[in-house]
Scaffold this active site. Structure first.
Site, PDB file in Angstrom:
ATOM      1  N   GLY A 251       0.776  -1.235   0.000  1.00 56.06           N
ATOM      2  CA  GLY A 251       0.000   0.000   0.000  1.00 56.06           C
ATOM      3  C   GLY A 251       0.807   1.284   0.000  1.00 56.06           C
ATOM      4  N   GLY A 295       3.612  -3.548  -3.935  1.00 55.31           N
ATOM      5  CA  GLY A 295       3.447  -3.860  -5.355  1.00 55.31           C
ATOM      6  C   GLY A 295       3.640  -2.580  -6.149  1.00 55.31           C
ATOM      7  N   TYR A 341     -11.296   4.630 -10.618  1.00 57.48           N
ATOM      8  CA  TYR A 341     -10.877   5.264  -9.355  1.00 57.48           C
ATOM      9  C   TYR A 341     -10.739   6.784  -9.479  1.00 57.48           C
ATOM     10  CZ  TYR A 341      -9.003   0.477  -8.792  1.00 57.48           C
ATOM     11  OH  TYR A 341      -8.833  -0.878  -8.762  1.00 57.48           O
ATOM     12  N   CYS A 368     -15.503   2.475 -27.474  1.00 61.05           N
ATOM     13  CA  CYS A 368     -16.822   3.038 -27.735  1.00 61.05           C
ATOM     14  C   CYS A 368     -17.486   3.404 -26.426  1.00 61.05           C
ATOM     15  CB  CYS A 368     -17.668   2.033 -28.490  1.00 61.05           C
ATOM     16  SG  CYS A 368     -17.053   1.868 -30.140  1.00 61.05           S
ATOM     17  N   GLU A 369     -16.970   4.413 -25.799  1.00 56.74           N
ATOM     18  CA  GLU A 369     -17.441   4.766 -24.459  1.00 56.74           C
ATOM     19  C   GLU A 369     -16.945   6.170 -24.160  1.00 56.74           C
ATOM     20  OE1 GLU A 369     -18.411   2.640 -20.480  1.00 56.74           O
ATOM     21  OE2 GLU A 369     -17.577   1.482 -22.104  1.00 56.74           O
ATOM     22  N   TYR A 398      -0.939  -1.932 -11.842  1.00 60.27           N
ATOM     23  CA  TYR A 398      -2.354  -2.138 -12.148  1.00 60.27           C
ATOM     24  C   TYR A 398      -2.735  -1.537 -13.505  1.00 60.27           C
ATOM     25  CZ  TYR A 398      -1.982  -3.208  -7.207  1.00 60.27           C
ATOM     26  OH  TYR A 398      -1.568  -3.728  -6.007  1.00 60.27           O
TER      27      TYR A 398
END
Ligand code: LLP
Length: 442
Positions: A251, A295, A341, A368-369, A398
């Protein structure tokens, strides 16, 4: 720490180089979108965690587990092995990569709130060192798998110490409304420890907590450590058993934008050591072996994404101003973080310097968004045109690992760069890869 990996540099004409290779060379050799991984940066980020925690706790008293969920590939696993890191996996898929890379099972811990029986069996058969037990259901699952194999499996218990860690604050909550682990406050963690101790096929080694991600305030870690140490003391009082391991999860926060700064591993290590030492002393416990699981802080800053601009347009805003829409050849399939996020990134023109005036811009993908936005608001040179290259730093964590095939896009490759050399460590998906899943007999 800057947002760019340590071997990023800019030539006199404004072109971006990573580990001595130009953006144009990378794009023409490997295509775009492209994840570029600065090997040296990854390895030194990893080393910084080992050094910082060994400096604070002492050599041999700390284990750093790289959280593979942030980004995993067989090549990266080889670096971890060479550099003295351990590996945290949380699915059979991540374990499969570890097995492919022949990573020593004695350096693996297996996490996950819903490990299947098959995953548990596979982990035991490979010989992973620790299973992080996440639920009561899992205690009997792991016990059964270990009993069938006539073995004793080392386990740690994932606790939820009642801390919600946010980017700049933490709130201590009475109980935790999360799917992971055993609550300390409710007594579930203590009960789990009793049950595990009661099993002849499980060997309880320690307690674990992961309080959240992108954390910048060490107070959350300190409070978690204190609460877990209290529980270690209760377990010792009940059973005369002093558990040898305390795992504080990952974290550690990193910088995504100019002006932000990462959580310094040396600072966290020192603060954790002070809190852990005094809490252990207060309870008459020996300081346990400490594990951490970074990570993002290892892989995040070591990668950048290269895109090619495909189309541009300008829109007039309600306030009379204008905004450029710059569409690149990737998007939410290679970086879903802004969409889910509200994560913020930045971007630079990577193939040349522009002296054109800056204009308010939005960098979007090709999906397409309308929420397919990589950078919502950024000032970019007004002469950016199709064929230009854009680079987004800090996409290592990520990014590729949460990439999708939305709209049947093939996921981008990852190229590791080091000393002027580039090599593909994860190749680009092809349409053939996607079509291989089709069952024409169906
Ligand atoms: N250990 C455990 C048990 C974890 O669950 C995680 C992350 C880590 C370590 C590593 O955390 P890190 O050092 O990378 O922050 N997809 C989200 C992040 C989810 C993190 C899940 N667990 C994102 O893109 O921000």
């Amino acid at each position: 720490m800057s947002m760019w990996s340590k071997n990023a540099s800019w030539a006199a004409d404004g072109e971006l180089f990573i580990a001595g290779i130009s953006a144009t060379t990378l794009a023409s050799e490997f295509g775009t979108p492209l994840f570029v991984l600065d090997e040296d940066d990854f390895r030194s980020n990893a080393r910084r965690f080992i050094d910082a925690f060994e400096e604070a706790f002492g050599a041999g008293k700390v284990s750093v587990y790289y959280a593979g969920k942030a980004f995993l590939s067989a090549s990266v696993i080889k670096w971890l092995e060479e550099d003295g890191l351990n590996l945290d996996v949380c699915t059979g898929g991540e374990l499969a990569v570890a097995k492919l890379a022949k990573f020593p099972p004695s350096r693996i811990e297996f996490h996950g709130n819903n490990k299947s029986v098959a995953e548990i069996e596979e982990a035991l058969d490979y010989g992973v060192e620790y299973i992080a037990i996440d639920s009561f259901v899992e205690i009997s699952r792991v016990e059964k798998a270990a009993a069938t194999r006539g073995m004793i499996q080392k386990v740690i218990i994932r606790t939820t110490p009642g801390i919600e860690a946010h980017t700049h604050e933490f709130i201590a909550t009475a109980h935790e409304d999360v799917k992971f682990g055993f609550s300390i406050a409710s007594g579930a963690a203590l009960e789990a420890a009793r049950q595990v101790r009661g099993s002849t096929h499980l060997d309880l080694q320690g307690l674990h907590a992961h309080i959240g991600s992108q954390i910048f305030d060490t107070d959350g870690y300190e409070l978690a450590a204190k609460r877990i140490i209290e529980l270690l003391a209760t377990i010792r009082d009940e059973s005369n058993l002093e558990l040898p391991l305390l795992d504080l999860g990952g974290g550690f926060g990193i910088a995504y934008l100019a002006g932000e700064s990462a959580l310094d591993p040396a600072t966290v290590a020192k603060k954790m050591c002070a809190v852990i030492s005094s809490a252990c002393e207060a309870h008459g416990l020996k300081v346990p072996h400490i594990s951490i699981e970074p990570g993002r802080a290892i892989v995040g800053p070591s990668m950048a994404t290269l895109y090619e601009v495909g189309t541009t347009k300008s829109v007039t805003l309600e306030n009379g101003g204008s905004r450029a829409y710059i569409a690149v050849d990737g998007g939410m399939s290679d970086n879903i973080r802004p969409a889910i996020y509200d994560a913020e990134y930045t971007v630079v023109l990577a193939n040349r310097r522009s002296t054109a005036a800056l204009q308010p811009s939005r960098v979007v993908g090709k999906h397409c968004e309308s929420g397919d936005i990589i950078i919502k608001n950024v000032d970019l040179p007004s002469d950016i045109a199709p064929g230009d290259l854009l680079a987004t730093p800090v996409t290592g964590a990520y990014g590729r690992s949460m990439a999708s095939n939305y709209n049947h896009i093939s996921r981008p490759p990852v190229v590791a760069v080091s000393d002027g050399k580039a090599r593909i460590i994860v190749r680009r998906e092809t349409h053939e890869d996607l079509l291989r899943l089709e069952n024409m007999e169906g």
